[in-house]
Design an enzyme around this catalytic site. Sequence first.
Site, PDB file in Angstrom:
ATOM      1  N   LYS A  83      -4.607  -2.901   6.189  1.00 43.49           N
ATOM      2  CA  LYS A  83      -4.063  -1.974   5.184  1.00 43.49           C
ATOM      3  C   LYS A  83      -3.969  -0.576   5.792  1.00 43.49           C
ATOM      4  O   LYS A  83      -4.889  -0.139   6.490  1.00 43.49           O
ATOM      5  CB  LYS A  83      -4.966  -1.974   3.947  1.00 43.49           C
ATOM      6  CG  LYS A  83      -4.402  -1.182   2.763  1.00 43.49           C
ATOM      7  CD  LYS A  83      -5.352  -1.246   1.560  1.00 43.49           C
ATOM      8  CE  LYS A  83      -4.803  -0.482   0.364  1.00 43.49           C
ATOM      9  NZ  LYS A  83      -5.742  -0.487  -0.784  1.00 43.49           N
ATOM     10  N   SER A 158      -3.561  -1.359  -5.263  1.00 40.97           N
ATOM     11  CA  SER A 158      -2.720  -0.717  -4.275  1.00 40.97           C
ATOM     12  C   SER A 158      -2.488  -1.565  -3.026  1.00 40.97           C
ATOM     13  O   SER A 158      -1.579  -1.293  -2.249  1.00 40.97           O
ATOM     14  CB  SER A 158      -3.343   0.609  -3.858  1.00 40.97           C
ATOM     15  OG  SER A 158      -4.567   0.383  -3.156  1.00 40.97           O
ATOM     16  N   SER A 182      -8.131  -2.645  -6.109  1.00 38.59           N
ATOM     17  CA  SER A 182      -6.990  -2.778  -5.190  1.00 38.59           C
ATOM     18  C   SER A 182      -7.055  -3.935  -4.209  1.00 38.59           C
ATOM     19  O   SER A 182      -6.065  -4.217  -3.535  1.00 38.59           O
ATOM     20  CB  SER A 182      -6.787  -1.485  -4.411  1.00 38.59           C
ATOM     21  OG  SER A 182      -6.214  -0.530  -5.254  1.00 38.59           O
TER      22      SER A 182
HETATM   23  N1  GLN Z   1      -5.191   0.596  -9.606  1.00 37.86           N
HETATM   24  C1  GLN Z   1      -6.334   1.450  -9.431  1.00 37.86           C
HETATM   25  C2  GLN Z   1      -5.887   2.888  -9.321  1.00 37.86           C
HETATM   26  O1  GLN Z   1      -4.741   3.127  -9.415  1.00 37.86           O
HETATM   27  C3  GLN Z   1      -7.124   0.978  -8.266  1.00 37.86           C
HETATM   28  C4  GLN Z   1      -6.874   1.669  -6.995  1.00 37.86           C
HETATM   29  C5  GLN Z   1      -7.700   1.177  -5.854  1.00 37.86           C
HETATM   30  O2  GLN Z   1      -8.561   0.308  -6.007  1.00 37.86           O
HETATM   31  N2  GLN Z   1      -7.489   1.793  -4.715  1.00 37.86           N
HETATM   32  O3  GLN Z   1      -6.670   3.760  -9.155  1.00 37.86           O
END
Ligand code: GLN
Length: 514
Positions: A83, A158, A182
């Site tokens: 990632k 994400s 994420s």
């Molecule tokens: N969807 C969550 C957010 O927008 C999780 C993000 C993440 O785990 N990096 O913050």
Amino acid sequence: MTANNDLITLTAAELSAALISGEVSAVDAAKAQLDRISEVDGELNAFLVTNAEASLDAARKIDERRAAGENLGELAGVPLAVKDVLVTTDMPSTSGSKILEGYMSPFDATVVAKARAAGLVNIGKTNMDEFAMGSSTENSAYGPTLNPWALDRVPGGSGGGSATAVAAFEAPLALGSDTGGSIRQPAALTGTVGAKPTYGGVSRYGAIALASSLDQVGPVARTVLDTALLHDVIAGHDHHDSTSLRHEWPSMAAAARAGAAGGSLKGLRVGVVKQLMLEGVQPGVKARFEESLALLTAQGAEIVEIDAPHFEYAVAAYYLILPAEASSNLAKYDSVRFGLRVTPEGNGTVENVMSQTREVGFGAEVKRRIILGTYALSAGYYDAYYGSAQKVRTLIQRDFSAAFAQVDVIASPTAPTTAWQLGTHGSDPMQDYLNDATTIPANLAGIPGLSLPIGTAAEDGLPVGLQLLAPAYEDARLYQAGAAIEQLITERDGKPFWSQVPSFADALARKAAN
Ligand code: GLN
């Protein structure tokens, strides 16, 4: 089945065996994945960058060392997607943002260094929501990643890039990061497996920070065992990360193998939290979840209903804590130290350069959260917002402690819905925020979580994920139970879940027909 090439559909465990026996070389494995990426990624956009020369070079070195009789790690020669939140010396690291376009790190993130030391071959950096803010990968500055199950759907976020890469056979293994879900939510939406380790269990050194008290790096794969194998490579103390735990972790792979061998669900106490069974849960998600509980019960597990009254406030607390910490972490992108610099013509004062750079370099969601976080931390508001959110966090931790006094693991749907259509959440961030309600409590409490696929939803044929949570330090328990459940799902379907993804040709044809 989808693959035109047998190598890319091997699990990491199978590929490892073929590498060790000498049937396959690390160069063959890397080439097969790079070919697959060339074939499908123009459409899927799971990768932001590849560096074939560096990857093949690394693979060649592994082959040479193996030929010389060196005793290499179990995953030596297995390709890995990384990632883009993790910094790497062989490819740029952007965290999905324009502000870091082309940024080359002078060092590797600890997890990347550990993976290299174990002989894994980095085959590319995966797409993500900008600075890991989002649930669909549509917030990437480099365009969305598509879901290989249906090309008009998001892969979650994400870490949509890592999830799609693994689901679409572009890589057998990937690294992700999980601040509020994420890793787990994209795993659910793409029918893959992902784990968020106990906070501090895996080093975050070189993981571009989003919210430091919540961020965790973790593994992504197509099977529970593969996820565990990668977890074993990256876990452990790191003196570069002050939040890193000094703990002797048991082998996650051994736990997964024990789980797959059967018998470990007997007597397992599984908690179902009322507050995680959200009203908006899609019927097909709910049905699959209930079916998986029935499978567990049939194996002798005991289902216990749990009340966690403060979970209701988790999303609200998270969306104060995260923007507050993010606004502080992102202050370093000031046009001086990293990445982009925009100099407005005729007015190049320091302040103008900084504000123009941040105006151009950050996307809408990042700006929204910086503003929210700066406001929440401002004088006079700190106690009212950040302080209160931290209190809620303590209450959620207490709810978990009370729950784990009664049960061994907690089970819930990983996400309330299957993958939604690209563009449908539009400019309303609340829809994305609410999709995280099931994953966020674990980050607030620092406990480990695992998502694995349990079938498709009847109404749309898209994957549904089961989330398992355990007390801090008990990551191995998740792999053991997860592998046992995966085994039951494979027996039910007569084939592993990951093999049920439509072929790329079928997905393209369906897209053309729509
Ligand atoms: N969807 C969550 C957010 O927008 C999780 C993000 C993440 O785990 N990096 O913050």
